[in-house]
Write an enzyme that holds these catalytic residues in place. Structure first.
Site, PDB file in Angstrom:
ATOM      1  N   ASP A 168      16.008 -15.799  -5.027  1.00  0.00           N
ATOM      2  CA  ASP A 168      16.440 -14.478  -5.772  1.00  0.00           C
ATOM      3  C   ASP A 168      17.672 -15.167  -6.472  1.00  0.00           C
ATOM      4  O   ASP A 168      17.464 -14.921  -7.876  1.00  0.00           O
ATOM      5  CB  ASP A 168      16.875 -13.370  -5.144  1.00  0.00           C
ATOM      6  CG  ASP A 168      15.599 -12.626  -4.443  1.00  0.00           C
ATOM      7  OD1 ASP A 168      14.551 -13.220  -4.631  1.00  0.00           O
ATOM      8  OD2 ASP A 168      15.810 -11.697  -3.916  1.00  0.00           O
TER       9      ASP A 168
ATOM     10  N   GLU B 143      18.174 -18.330  -7.437  1.00  0.00           N
ATOM     11  CA  GLU B 143      17.928 -19.321  -8.541  1.00  0.00           C
ATOM     12  C   GLU B 143      17.129 -18.623  -9.586  1.00  0.00           C
ATOM     13  O   GLU B 143      17.347 -18.888 -10.788  1.00  0.00           O
ATOM     14  CB  GLU B 143      16.721 -20.219  -7.884  1.00  0.00           C
ATOM     15  CG  GLU B 143      17.459 -21.323  -6.910  1.00  0.00           C
ATOM     16  CD  GLU B 143      16.423 -21.887  -6.340  1.00  0.00           C
ATOM     17  OE1 GLU B 143      15.962 -23.412  -6.640  1.00  0.00           O
ATOM     18  OE2 GLU B 143      15.634 -21.563  -5.470  1.00  0.00           O
ATOM     19  N   PHE B 144      16.257 -17.533  -9.197  1.00  0.00           N
ATOM     20  CA  PHE B 144      15.574 -16.697 -10.437  1.00  0.00           C
ATOM     21  C   PHE B 144      16.678 -16.160 -11.262  1.00  0.00           C
ATOM     22  O   PHE B 144      16.669 -16.109 -12.738  1.00  0.00           O
ATOM     23  CB  PHE B 144      14.706 -15.491  -9.858  1.00  0.00           C
ATOM     24  CG  PHE B 144      13.971 -14.825 -10.690  1.00  0.00           C
ATOM     25  CD1 PHE B 144      12.587 -15.070 -10.960  1.00  0.00           C
ATOM     26  CD2 PHE B 144      14.409 -13.645 -11.384  1.00  0.00           C
ATOM     27  CE1 PHE B 144      11.826 -14.372 -11.967  1.00  0.00           C
ATOM     28  CE2 PHE B 144      13.795 -12.941 -12.339  1.00  0.00           C
ATOM     29  CZ  PHE B 144      12.469 -13.233 -12.426  1.00  0.00           C
ATOM     30  N   ASP B 145      17.652 -15.570 -10.719  1.00  0.00           N
ATOM     31  CA  ASP B 145      18.603 -14.911 -11.595  1.00  0.00           C
ATOM     32  C   ASP B 145      19.264 -15.900 -12.480  1.00  0.00           C
ATOM     33  O   ASP B 145      19.515 -15.599 -13.540  1.00  0.00           O
ATOM     34  CB  ASP B 145      19.826 -14.238 -10.792  1.00  0.00           C
ATOM     35  CG  ASP B 145      19.001 -12.856 -10.198  1.00  0.00           C
ATOM     36  OD1 ASP B 145      18.146 -12.459 -10.746  1.00  0.00           O
ATOM     37  OD2 ASP B 145      19.819 -12.187  -9.136  1.00  0.00           O
TER      38      ASP B 145
ATOM     39  N   LEU C  57     -13.214  11.248 -12.328  1.00  0.00           N
ATOM     40  CA  LEU C  57     -14.219  11.203 -11.348  1.00  0.00           C
ATOM     41  C   LEU C  57     -14.638  12.406 -10.489  1.00  0.00           C
ATOM     42  O   LEU C  57     -13.924  13.084 -10.427  1.00  0.00           O
ATOM     43  CB  LEU C  57     -13.632  10.043 -10.228  1.00  0.00           C
ATOM     44  CG  LEU C  57     -13.360   8.662 -10.889  1.00  0.00           C
ATOM     45  CD1 LEU C  57     -12.549   8.032  -9.561  1.00  0.00           C
ATOM     46  CD2 LEU C  57     -14.296   7.935 -10.925  1.00  0.00           C
TER      47      LEU C  57
ATOM     48  N   LYS D 169      -8.370   4.738  -3.353  1.00  0.00           N
ATOM     49  CA  LYS D 169      -8.080   5.758  -4.708  1.00  0.00           C
ATOM     50  C   LYS D 169      -6.477   5.864  -4.527  1.00  0.00           C
ATOM     51  O   LYS D 169      -6.118   6.508  -3.459  1.00  0.00           O
ATOM     52  CB  LYS D 169      -8.856   7.004  -4.713  1.00  0.00           C
ATOM     53  CG  LYS D 169      -8.628   7.959  -5.746  1.00  0.00           C
ATOM     54  CD  LYS D 169      -9.585   9.092  -5.493  1.00  0.00           C
ATOM     55  CE  LYS D 169      -9.562   9.954  -7.010  1.00  0.00           C
ATOM     56  NZ  LYS D 169      -8.172  10.460  -7.465  1.00  0.00           N
TER      57      LYS D 169
ATOM     58  N   GLU E 131      -3.115   2.222 -11.962  1.00  0.00           N
ATOM     59  CA  GLU E 131      -2.410   3.352 -11.357  1.00  0.00           C
ATOM     60  C   GLU E 131      -1.021   2.820 -11.261  1.00  0.00           C
ATOM     61  O   GLU E 131      -0.875   1.805 -10.454  1.00  0.00           O
ATOM     62  CB  GLU E 131      -2.978   3.817 -10.025  1.00  0.00           C
ATOM     63  CG  GLU E 131      -2.593   5.164  -9.648  1.00  0.00           C
ATOM     64  CD  GLU E 131      -3.388   6.276 -10.219  1.00  0.00           C
ATOM     65  OE1 GLU E 131      -4.402   6.154 -11.213  1.00  0.00           O
ATOM     66  OE2 GLU E 131      -3.582   7.534 -10.084  1.00  0.00           O
TER      67      GLU E 131
ATOM     68  N   LYS F  13     -18.145   2.628  -6.749  1.00  0.00           N
ATOM     69  CA  LYS F  13     -18.423   2.496  -7.981  1.00  0.00           C
ATOM     70  C   LYS F  13     -20.155   1.538  -7.924  1.00  0.00           C
ATOM     71  O   LYS F  13     -20.035   0.662  -7.195  1.00  0.00           O
ATOM     72  CB  LYS F  13     -17.629   1.656  -8.682  1.00  0.00           C
ATOM     73  CG  LYS F  13     -16.442   2.467  -8.877  1.00  0.00           C
ATOM     74  CD  LYS F  13     -15.408   1.401  -9.619  1.00  0.00           C
ATOM     75  CE  LYS F  13     -14.015   2.375  -9.860  1.00  0.00           C
ATOM     76  NZ  LYS F  13     -12.799   1.597 -10.396  1.00  0.00           N
TER      77      LYS F  13
ATOM     78  N   CYS G 102      30.452  26.834  10.255  1.00  0.00           N
ATOM     79  CA  CYS G 102      31.836  27.319  10.277  1.00  0.00           C
ATOM     80  C   CYS G 102      31.792  28.837   9.816  1.00  0.00           C
ATOM     81  O   CYS G 102      32.857  29.422   9.705  1.00  0.00           O
ATOM     82  CB  CYS G 102      32.776  26.692   9.082  1.00  0.00           C
ATOM     83  SG  CYS G 102      31.858  26.989   7.344  1.00  0.00           S
TER      84      CYS G 102
HETATM   85  S1  IVH Z   1     -11.917   4.476 -11.814  1.00  0.00           S
HETATM   86  C1  IVH Z   1     -14.439   5.884 -15.360  1.00  0.00           C
HETATM   87  N1  IVH Z   1     -10.733   3.748  -9.576  1.00  0.00           N
HETATM   88  O1  IVH Z   1      -8.454   8.551 -10.107  1.00  0.00           O
HETATM   89  C2  IVH Z   1     -13.774   5.468 -14.073  1.00  0.00           C
HETATM   90  N2  IVH Z   1      -9.848   5.676 -10.628  1.00  0.00           N
HETATM   91  O2  IVH Z   1     -10.119  11.249 -10.575  1.00  0.00           O
HETATM   92  C3  IVH Z   1     -12.111   5.470 -14.147  1.00  0.00           C
HETATM   93  N3  IVH Z   1      -7.738   6.302  -9.454  1.00  0.00           N
HETATM   94  O3  IVH Z   1      -8.018   9.141 -13.632  1.00  0.00           O
HETATM   95  C4  IVH Z   1     -11.447   5.515 -13.015  1.00  0.00           C
HETATM   96  N4  IVH Z   1      -7.790   4.972  -7.996  1.00  0.00           N
HETATM   97  O4  IVH Z   1      -6.247   7.949 -12.192  1.00  0.00           O
HETATM   98  C5  IVH Z   1     -10.666   4.620 -10.465  1.00  0.00           C
HETATM   99  N5  IVH Z   1      -9.814   2.796  -7.743  1.00  0.00           N
HETATM  100  C6  IVH Z   1      -9.793   3.571  -8.751  1.00  0.00           C
HETATM  101  C7  IVH Z   1      -8.750   4.437  -8.619  1.00  0.00           C
HETATM  102  C8  IVH Z   1      -8.822   5.482  -9.549  1.00  0.00           C
HETATM  103  C9  IVH Z   1      -7.256   6.005  -8.407  1.00  0.00           C
HETATM  104  C10 IVH Z   1      -7.540   7.651 -10.217  1.00  0.00           C
HETATM  105  C11 IVH Z   1      -7.384   7.610 -11.720  1.00  0.00           C
HETATM  106  C12 IVH Z   1      -8.248   8.641 -12.395  1.00  0.00           C
HETATM  107  C13 IVH Z   1      -8.601   9.433 -11.289  1.00  0.00           C
HETATM  108  C14 IVH Z   1      -9.982  10.134 -11.141  1.00  0.00           C
END
Ligand code: IVH
Length: 668
Positions: A34, A36-38, A84, A115, A173, A288, A409
């Site tokens: 840290d 060296e970084f600073d 989602l 998520k 996020e 997904k 008290c």
């Molecule tokens: S994908 C079109 N992946 O959940 C798809 N969303 O309810 C775009 N979120 O607004 C979202 N982790 O804020 C995706 N691994 C993840 C996620 C994620 C959290 C949140 C995101 C989104 C909300 C949807």
């Protein structure tokens, strides 16, 4: 050094620091210390100051935050931000899988991701350079929070590697790690502020802050999980994430390809328990379809993609019995009720206590002693009671009544209008308030008294040696050495620590006094504005709120504190002892009253000084740096590239504009 060598050196340092930032914040490993970084960062800062012509808003030195933005500009999303659809059980998830197979006639491959439970953000890069960071907003447009987002060190300001499209967008996020959240809340409580309920709320609050240097201090992090389908990178979501990772983004290492819904369920079951070992909050798993052509075939509804689904974890709940309610008194006198529970297992820990926050919450739950209650551990660190089983309640059980007198008290409690908390007003003799104030005074960020801690304060208080802060300075070495657990050596250390504290600068002394709502930052603003304690003690309400960042709540708290004779007496005693109650000659250097009474808004980019430096100069010369334009604004300190909306507003209100040189000559 000639100009060309300076340019090369600046460029090399920037690249090197960007790389170390990436290794440290994204890859969680580092090659240099840290220190060296600073040192390298300082070297770069010095060069940038000497050669302002090579100014670059994307330089790693700009991550400390500088801009003051009061209203966030609304930006339209290039690709709408969808949400989602949620599922809560295995059946609904299998249903999703059936639909995908039915509609595509394929055995789909899925990608499972955590998520993340934070605030979603869309980053927009032009020619590899971060241009805009925009919140979700209503999905069509959101707030431009770029200045704040730039302080997140795991976010690349410039993309690494090659092959990225000229216009690139990625979504993810922003999160506040649990340990940062806990520290922040401890500090808030110590300052008498209401703690945030969970990391999501504190993240949302932080990224909408006006002062990005505070955002920088909050150590936010960000994970990325989606490149809009319109941007053609590869044929699969998984490969897209891999590319994004090569370009410098933090992609969760817990992202997994699954070839059947059973494998997906296995992932979900694993993380349902394991998520409590993660450094950040998660509230489910996102599933997904991996193939992007298949995603395109499936399309979207108005609200969400038809190729993805979120499986939400159930908040961990447990049922137990309420044994009693106890009340804790903090150093500011705030009384917090705590539920004592029959110990129960919840999310991997044994829970014995739950937070009840204040009288309103007890009333809303209609809590009775011995009630069977439902406790939940969501994003919060301390579990809370979310429900009461009134059916199983014994008809004679007593309703929980918030206490009227201080449990320590016996002073009658008071409730300030508009506030949820009850307070014990007996600051002078209520033991936890006295001890709490002394503990705060000696703490590291306040007076930092070597050799002392909570236990020593307890020991001194119980033996009648200290009853207030000033008493600390009357301690004799033999008084301390004769106490249990403390010998001659520790006693000497404490005496030396107290002696050394006479040199602690004014701002820390003011913070150490423990005035409600006066945290470290506010203390610095106040000492810079008023220079000495007499000016501060005599300041009117108007003079107080004229200082940037000082609002009604803080101003009232200061007036209240110095309106109390006991507090003024304490300050006098401490002054007599030799503590610093004015800015030192060194601190006063470069300060004046030349801008007294002027409100100045800074806008645009500047050649000679950063906005942070200009802001400091305004404050050091008695002016107020304001974030938004109003009739009361005296000047706009105008640089290059000011947005048209701002210019129009300034012209409409007839506010004079001054450039950097004119400003500098005003304070010369
Ligand atoms: S994908 C079109 N992946 O959940 C798809 N969303 O309810 C775009 N979120 O607004 C979202 N982790 O804020 C995706 N691994 C993840 C996620 C994620 C959290 C949140 C995101 C989104 C909300 C949807």
């Amino acid at each position: 050094m000639d100009t060309e060598s300076a340019r090369k050196k600046i460029e090399a340092l920037r690249q090197e620091l960007d790389r170390h930032n990436y290794l440290y914040y994204v890859k969680a490993g580092s090659e240099i210390s840290d220190y060296e970084f600073d040192q390298k960062l300082k070297e770069l800062e010095a060069l940038e100051k000497e050669y302002p012509q090579f100014n670059d808003p994307m330089s790693p030195t700009k991550r400390v935050g500088s801009d003051i933005t009061s209203e966030f500009v609304q930006v339209k999303h290039k690709y709408p931000v969808l949400s989602l659809s949620n599922t809560y059980n295995e059946g609904e998830l299998r249903e999703f899988d059936n639909r995908i197979r039915r509609e595509t006639n394929l055995e789909p491959e899925y990608v499972c991701e955590l998520k993340f439970d934070g605030v979603s953000i869309s980053l927009n890069y032009l020619q590899g350079v971060l241009k805009h960071a925009v919140t979700r907003g209503d999905g069509v447009q959101g707030d431009d929070v770029t200045t704040n987002i730039k302080t997140i060190r795991s976010i690349p300001l410039k993309l690494q590697g090659s092959g990225w499209p000229a216009e690139f967008e990625i979504r993810g996020e922003v999160l506040m790690p649990f340990d940062v959240f806990q520290r922040l809340n401890e500090a808030r409580e110590a300052n008498g502020e209401t703690p945030f309920a969970n990391p999501r709320n504190s993240t949302a609050g932080t990224i909408k802050m006006q002062d990005s240097s505070i955002v920088a201090s909050r150590s936010l992090d960000a994970y990325f999980y989606y490149v809009p389908g319109e941007i053609k990178l590869t044929d699969t979501h998984f490969e897209n994430l891999k590319l994004a990772s090569e370009w410098g983004f933090k992609i969760s290492e817990h992202t997994k390809k699954c070839s059947s819904i059973d494998e997906v369920l296995e992932f979900i079951h694993y993380w349902d328990n394991e998520r409590f070992n993660l450094p950040v909050a998660t509230d489910g798993v996102v599933v997904k379809v991996n193939s992007i052509p298949v995603q395109n075939d499936l399309g979207t509804t108005a609200k969400s993609p038809r190729w993805a689904v979120a499986y939400k974890f159930k908040a961990e709940k447990a049922v137990t019995r309420l044994l009693s309610v106890s009340y804790q008194v903090g150093r500011t006198g705030a009384v917090t009720p705590v539920a004592n529970l029959d110990p129960v297992q919840l999310a991997g820990t044994t829970v014995k206590r739950a937070s009840l926050h204040n009288a309103d919450i007890i009333e809303k739950l209609d809590l009775h002693l011995n009630d069977i209650v439902e406790v939940e551990k969501g994003g919060e660190i301390i579990p809370k009671i979310v429900g009461v089983d009134t059916d199983s309640r014994h008809p004679l059980s007593a309703k929980v009544q918030f206490i009227e007198k201080c449990p320590e008290c016996s002073t009658q409690l008071v409730r300030i209008d508009g506030e949820a908390a009850h307070y014990c007003p007996n600051q002078a003799t209520c033991p936890p308030q006295i001890k709490g104030k002394i503990v705060h005074f000696i703490s590291r960020r306040a007076m930092d008294i070597d050799g002392m801690g909570e236990e020593t304060v307890e020991l001194f208080f119980n033996n009648g040696l200290v009853n207030n802060i000033a008493d600390l300075y009357c301690l004799k070495i033999d008084d301390i050495a004769s106490l249990e657990r403390l010998g001659q050596k520790s006693a000497q250390r404490i005496i030396d620590g107290l002696e050394a504290s006479r040199k602690v600068p004014f701002a820390r002394v003011l913070f150490a006094l423990g005035i409600r709502y006066i945290g470290e930052t506010v203390a610095k603003k106040l000492t810079a504005a008023f220079k000495n304690i007499d000016n501060l003690m005599n300041a009117s309400y108007e003079q107080l709120i004229d200082v940037s960042e000082i609002g009604q709540r803080i101003a009232e708290s200061i007036l209240n504190f110095f309106g109390n004779e006991e507090n003024c007496k304490l300050v006098e005693q401490l002054r007599h002892i030799g503590l610093q109650f004015e800015l030192s000659g060194e601190e006063l250097e470069g300060t004046s009253d030349k801008l007294a009474g002027l409100s100045i808004i800074i806008s645009g980019t500047f050649e000679k000084h950063s906005r942070n430096e200009l802001k400091k100069m305004i404050e050091q010369n008695g002016g107020k740096n304001v974030g938004s334009i109003s009739k009361k604004t005296s000047y706009m300190l105008a640089g290059d590239n000011i947005g048209p909306a701002k210019l129009e507003k300034i012209k409409k209100l007839g506010i004079p504009m001054i450039n950097e040189d004119e400003f500098l000559s005003m304070i010369e």
